[in-house]
Write an enzyme that holds these catalytic residues in place. Sequence first.
Site, PDB file in Angstrom:
ATOM      1  N   GLU A  10      -2.822   6.227   8.974  1.00  0.00           N
ATOM      2  CA  GLU A  10      -3.849   5.178   8.774  1.00  0.00           C
ATOM      3  C   GLU A  10      -3.934   4.540  10.209  1.00  0.00           C
ATOM      4  O   GLU A  10      -3.071   3.680  10.481  1.00  0.00           O
ATOM      5  CB  GLU A  10      -3.755   4.117   7.823  1.00  0.00           C
ATOM      6  CG  GLU A  10      -4.011   4.666   6.387  1.00  0.00           C
ATOM      7  CD  GLU A  10      -3.442   3.681   5.461  1.00  0.00           C
ATOM      8  OE1 GLU A  10      -3.854   2.466   5.199  1.00  0.00           O
ATOM      9  OE2 GLU A  10      -2.806   4.303   4.481  1.00  0.00           O
ATOM     10  N   SER A  57      -0.781   2.336  15.339  1.00  0.00           N
ATOM     11  CA  SER A  57      -1.676   2.732  16.339  1.00  0.00           C
ATOM     12  C   SER A  57      -1.961   4.199  16.414  1.00  0.00           C
ATOM     13  O   SER A  57      -1.217   4.998  15.854  1.00  0.00           O
ATOM     14  CB  SER A  57      -1.360   2.254  17.726  1.00  0.00           C
ATOM     15  OG  SER A  57      -0.139   2.901  17.971  1.00  0.00           O
ATOM     16  N   HIS A  71      -9.347   4.105   1.610  1.00  0.00           N
ATOM     17  CA  HIS A  71      -9.565   3.504   2.956  1.00  0.00           C
ATOM     18  C   HIS A  71      -8.813   4.764   4.001  1.00  0.00           C
ATOM     19  O   HIS A  71      -7.749   4.937   3.776  1.00  0.00           O
ATOM     20  CB  HIS A  71      -8.584   2.550   3.045  1.00  0.00           C
ATOM     21  CG  HIS A  71      -8.828   1.796   4.349  1.00  0.00           C
ATOM     22  ND1 HIS A  71      -9.800   1.414   4.992  1.00  0.00           N
ATOM     23  CD2 HIS A  71      -7.542   1.699   5.283  1.00  0.00           C
ATOM     24  CE1 HIS A  71      -9.527   0.963   6.108  1.00  0.00           C
ATOM     25  NE2 HIS A  71      -8.035   0.955   6.478  1.00  0.00           N
ATOM     26  N   SER A  85       6.960  -3.652  10.782  1.00  0.00           N
ATOM     27  CA  SER A  85       7.117  -3.885  12.215  1.00  0.00           C
ATOM     28  C   SER A  85       7.981  -4.686  12.748  1.00  0.00           C
ATOM     29  O   SER A  85       8.406  -5.605  11.929  1.00  0.00           O
ATOM     30  CB  SER A  85       5.788  -4.451  12.726  1.00  0.00           C
ATOM     31  OG  SER A  85       5.696  -4.872  13.999  1.00  0.00           O
ATOM     32  N   CYS A 113      -7.951  -3.488  11.590  1.00  0.00           N
ATOM     33  CA  CYS A 113      -8.337  -2.325  11.792  1.00  0.00           C
ATOM     34  C   CYS A 113      -9.789  -1.969  11.583  1.00  0.00           C
ATOM     35  O   CYS A 113     -10.561  -1.262  12.206  1.00  0.00           O
ATOM     36  CB  CYS A 113      -7.551  -1.278  11.163  1.00  0.00           C
ATOM     37  SG  CYS A 113      -7.566  -1.228   9.321  1.00  0.00           S
ATOM     38  N   LYS A 116       9.818   0.568   6.447  1.00  0.00           N
ATOM     39  CA  LYS A 116      10.110  -0.308   7.865  1.00  0.00           C
ATOM     40  C   LYS A 116       8.917  -1.091   8.234  1.00  0.00           C
ATOM     41  O   LYS A 116       7.903  -0.427   8.534  1.00  0.00           O
ATOM     42  CB  LYS A 116      10.290   0.775   8.898  1.00  0.00           C
ATOM     43  CG  LYS A 116      10.982   0.056  10.244  1.00  0.00           C
ATOM     44  CD  LYS A 116      10.860   0.972  11.647  1.00  0.00           C
ATOM     45  CE  LYS A 116       9.504   0.665  12.423  1.00  0.00           C
ATOM     46  NZ  LYS A 116       9.483  -0.590  12.757  1.00  0.00           N
ATOM     47  N   ARG A 148       1.019  -1.238   0.154  1.00  0.00           N
ATOM     48  CA  ARG A 148      -0.057   0.063  -0.051  1.00  0.00           C
ATOM     49  C   ARG A 148       0.987   1.234  -0.064  1.00  0.00           C
ATOM     50  O   ARG A 148       0.338   2.349  -0.544  1.00  0.00           O
ATOM     51  CB  ARG A 148      -0.997  -0.136   1.330  1.00  0.00           C
ATOM     52  CG  ARG A 148      -2.368   0.015   1.026  1.00  0.00           C
ATOM     53  CD  ARG A 148      -3.082   0.054   2.386  1.00  0.00           C
ATOM     54  NE  ARG A 148      -4.497  -0.269   2.173  1.00  0.00           N
ATOM     55  CZ  ARG A 148      -5.411  -0.213   2.897  1.00  0.00           C
ATOM     56  NH1 ARG A 148      -4.909  -0.436   4.196  1.00  0.00           N
ATOM     57  NH2 ARG A 148      -6.663  -0.452   2.601  1.00  0.00           N
ATOM     58  N   GLU A 170     -12.178  -3.727   2.562  1.00  0.00           N
ATOM     59  CA  GLU A 170     -12.551  -2.721   1.572  1.00  0.00           C
ATOM     60  C   GLU A 170     -11.777  -3.384   0.418  1.00  0.00           C
ATOM     61  O   GLU A 170     -11.125  -4.281   0.299  1.00  0.00           O
ATOM     62  CB  GLU A 170     -11.665  -1.392   2.080  1.00  0.00           C
ATOM     63  CG  GLU A 170     -10.171  -1.704   2.251  1.00  0.00           C
ATOM     64  CD  GLU A 170      -9.704  -2.011   3.572  1.00  0.00           C
ATOM     65  OE1 GLU A 170     -10.746  -2.387   4.632  1.00  0.00           O
ATOM     66  OE2 GLU A 170      -8.591  -1.849   4.065  1.00  0.00           O
TER      67      GLU A 170
END
Length: 476
Positions: A248, A227, A446, A175, A282, A173, A158, A440
Amino acid sequence: MNTLKQFINGQFIDALSGRQLEVEDPFEGKIIGLAPDGDASDADAALRAAAAAQPSWAKKSAPERASYLRAMAAQIRANRVELAQTLAREQAKVMPLAQVEIDFTADYFEYYAGWARIYEGEIIQSDRPNENIFLFRKPIGVVAGICPWNFPFFVMARKVAPSLLAGCTAVIKPSSLTPLTTFAFAGMVEATGLPAGALNFVSGRGSTLGDALVRHELTDMVSLTGSVEAGRDIIRASADRITKVSLELGGKAPAIVFKDADIDLAVKAIVDSRVIFGGQVCNCAERAYVHASVFDEFVEKISLAMSKVSYGSPFAEPAPQMSSLIDSRQLDKVEAMVERAIAEGAEVVTGGCRAEGSGYKYEPTILAGCTQQSEIVQSEVFGPVLPILPFTDYDEAIALANDSRYGLTSSVFSSNVSLVMQALKDLRFGETYVNREHFEGMQGFHAGWRQSGIGGADGKHGLMEYLQSQVAYVQY
Ligand code: NAP
């Protein structure tokens, strides 16, 4: 044991920080990889490579840039099963869902490649007779893309696909919990022959590497999916340089079931969207409001359906519906939130505790008797837990649904078209799903309202995030 290296300027190199992070298989509870624990020096090297590559990358025609996206899609398709297995292992995503994420990501690269010959500028009418006003769309420059653990492969795409198509270069980067699939993709990027520096992958923690990427003078835009807390930190860290941010963030999606809804359809859609990937999505339905006249029927049916949800190894056949949560911290968080809800008077209709066996598993849970102001109704759980509240009329349902600091997604179940259209007008969320599960499409947009974000992803509007306008007044 998989030992990763940073991918900077087209080469795999050891972390400049010299430190490493352990990557856990959450279902087995075993360490399955070592990844660089990069810091500011890694961020600097990757951003310098991206900045050096950006002018010549932007000079290529958009169709030529798109050809690399198609090559990336082809690489993903050629390695689709291995990628899905890596994804399933590093985050306990059940194999069928992991495979969907991998295949969807290949489609996503192809979808954005298609935009090469579609996106355009504008010619605007001038106040003067012999003048044209041109609006050009130009790449923003160097993008720092910071990804979450829940859809590490898709969310990476994305950020990568629209950045590269727009003529931006990027540093991604992942997680620190889920770097393996992303770095497997880095090897595939190398195989496409993408110019060195156009796309760089660095591994490390948000508080060190991520923060350095955001603050760096060469970063023109930060695209974070994560978050609300990380979003706040990034807004603060980007303030000094007024760096563009696209955020987002989390959600607390309401599902409203009106009295004329197809109850069986609503039950299936809400269960599916609540247990997919253990509720760690999410846009999942995180709270349900059900008309009082159908409340008992709905609670009975959804409790039965939730109690039948299967969970187990991500590799089991036939595949279970869900597996382990991402780590012990997430399991502790879900458990503590349910315990606090019970202490406040919530009734556990089904589930309500950890599950036995391997992995950080929590039983699919239905809670009744929660108050609107309780934490379980106001804060993102990110687990397979659904509080259900009754309402008596339309205005109350909409008011309860809108009463949230989040504004990502929502859903409505009704067979009355007029009522649905009225609800679409009154709901204050970036996305609303009608009579279907929460999920979606890549051609939509989004984008969360309120604390769920700034800007958004997907489709034409998602591409525009990575482009800036230049207006020229040309007199002839
Ligand atoms: P997170 O803890 O906020 O982390 C997201 C990413 O940000 C990670 O790479 C993290 O690094 C990094 N990060 C954290 N603090 C940072 C800082 N101060 N500066 C720079 N980078 C920082 O979120 P998560 O737990 O991975 O993902 C779950 C959250 O993402 C949920 O709230 C979910 O709703 C949200 N989400 C939203 C969407 C959407 O489309 N709106 C999609 C998916 C997920 P490390 O963790 O490696 O330290």
